[in-house]
Design a protein around this motif. Sequence first.
Motif, short mmCIF file in Angstrom:
data_model
loop_
_atom_site.label_atom_id
_atom_site.label_comp_id
_atom_site.label_asym_id
_atom_site.label_seq_id
_atom_site.Cartn_x
_atom_site.Cartn_y
_atom_site.Cartn_z
N ASP A 71 -5.44 -26.13 27.29
CA ASP A 71 -5.77 -24.62 27.50
C ASP A 71 -6.96 -24.13 27.47
O ASP A 71 -7.50 -23.25 27.55
CB ASP A 71 -4.80 -23.96 26.98
CG ASP A 71 -4.88 -23.85 25.45
OD1 ASP A 71 -5.30 -25.20 25.08
OD2 ASP A 71 -4.65 -23.04 24.70
N GLU A 75 -13.35 -24.33 32.55
CA GLU A 75 -12.89 -23.56 33.51
C GLU A 75 -11.89 -22.19 32.98
O GLU A 75 -12.12 -21.02 33.25
CB GLU A 75 -11.90 -24.02 34.61
CG GLU A 75 -12.60 -25.25 35.46
CD GLU A 75 -13.10 -26.45 34.90
OE1 GLU A 75 -14.02 -26.95 35.33
OE2 GLU A 75 -12.48 -26.71 33.80
N THR A 76 -11.20 -22.91 31.99
CA THR A 76 -10.27 -21.60 31.29
C THR A 76 -11.31 -20.65 30.67
O THR A 76 -11.01 -19.48 30.47
CB THR A 76 -9.24 -22.43 30.32
OG1 THR A 76 -9.94 -23.00 29.16
CG2 THR A 76 -8.37 -23.10 31.14
N ALA A 78 -14.62 -20.12 31.25
CA ALA A 78 -15.45 -19.44 31.98
C ALA A 78 -14.77 -18.28 32.54
O ALA A 78 -15.26 -17.23 32.89
CB ALA A 78 -15.75 -20.23 33.35
N ALA A 79 -13.30 -18.18 32.51
CA ALA A 79 -12.51 -17.08 33.06
C ALA A 79 -12.63 -16.03 32.01
O ALA A 79 -12.18 -14.93 32.38
CB ALA A 79 -11.22 -17.56 33.47
N GLN A 80 -12.92 -16.48 30.87
CA GLN A 80 -12.99 -15.17 29.67
C GLN A 80 -14.44 -14.80 29.61
O GLN A 80 -14.53 -14.38 28.45
CB GLN A 80 -12.24 -15.97 28.45
CG GLN A 80 -10.79 -16.31 28.52
CD GLN A 80 -9.93 -15.05 28.75
OE1 GLN A 80 -10.26 -14.06 28.31
NE2 GLN A 80 -8.73 -15.35 29.27
N GLY A 81 -15.33 -15.66 30.27
CA GLY A 81 -16.73 -15.28 30.12
C GLY A 81 -17.33 -15.87 29.06
O GLY A 81 -18.59 -15.53 28.73
#
Length: 268
Positions: A71, A75-76, A78-81
Amino acid sequence: MAEMAFALHLQPFMTGVTGISGWNKRTPVFEKELGDLPEIATHYPTLEQLLNAGTDFFFAGWNYGMHVGGDVTPETLAAQGIPTLVLSESCMRAGQVFALPTLDLLYGDEERLGQVFDRTIEAQSLVNGWKMRVQAVQKQLAGRPPVRVFLYDSGRDRPFTAGKYALATELMHLGGGQNIFRDLPTNWGPASWESVAVRDPEAILIVDYGDGIEQSLAFLKSHPLLTETVALKDNRIMAVRYDEMTPSPANIDAIEKISVFLHPETKP
């Protein structure tokens, strides 16, 4: 990686560290450098823990804070900035095979970390100093044949050790040694006791996680397949700290220490 940040005096920018005490005892020097910074997670951090800590930048590696398919990945995040700086040596764990590791991985990561925090000049100065120390060791070792070395990390049924893609293998080489498992196609992984015996190391390095190496030493000395190795016959064994054998500023100390251990005639 924490020590790489400390070397650039980045503590004011740090929200915390992860994965320290779950595996390794903190040294007094590390405690002093850490100060009052919290340990967000004793082992691998969760995405929730990183978000709750207000993280806006993550410096980590594969199997050093991140798992493939876990988790917490670039990538994960980056999805949260949240951008990630990935430890170069660890990239093989994500299927990104690169050339055999050299200290350029450490130098490059330190310089990239300096760029992130506008410490480019400081990072370059650090790297230049490290290079000069390594060059001095190479000058002292010139013309001396390498010593066969077995690096024992852990494991009873099978030894866990450094392979061809571990920076530790290059550190042994720069210290005047030759990793007996330099052909193992991984960075860190299992080998076999039979292979250790057949390859007959002349010296053994034992990774110390902060609890000392007494138990590991007693185990190796009692192992029936190892009693006839040159290393045990000569009692040529030395402890190396975990942070000395994984990418960190302590790598330079390790090269100097290993060179004197393997080639005591070069001691200044």
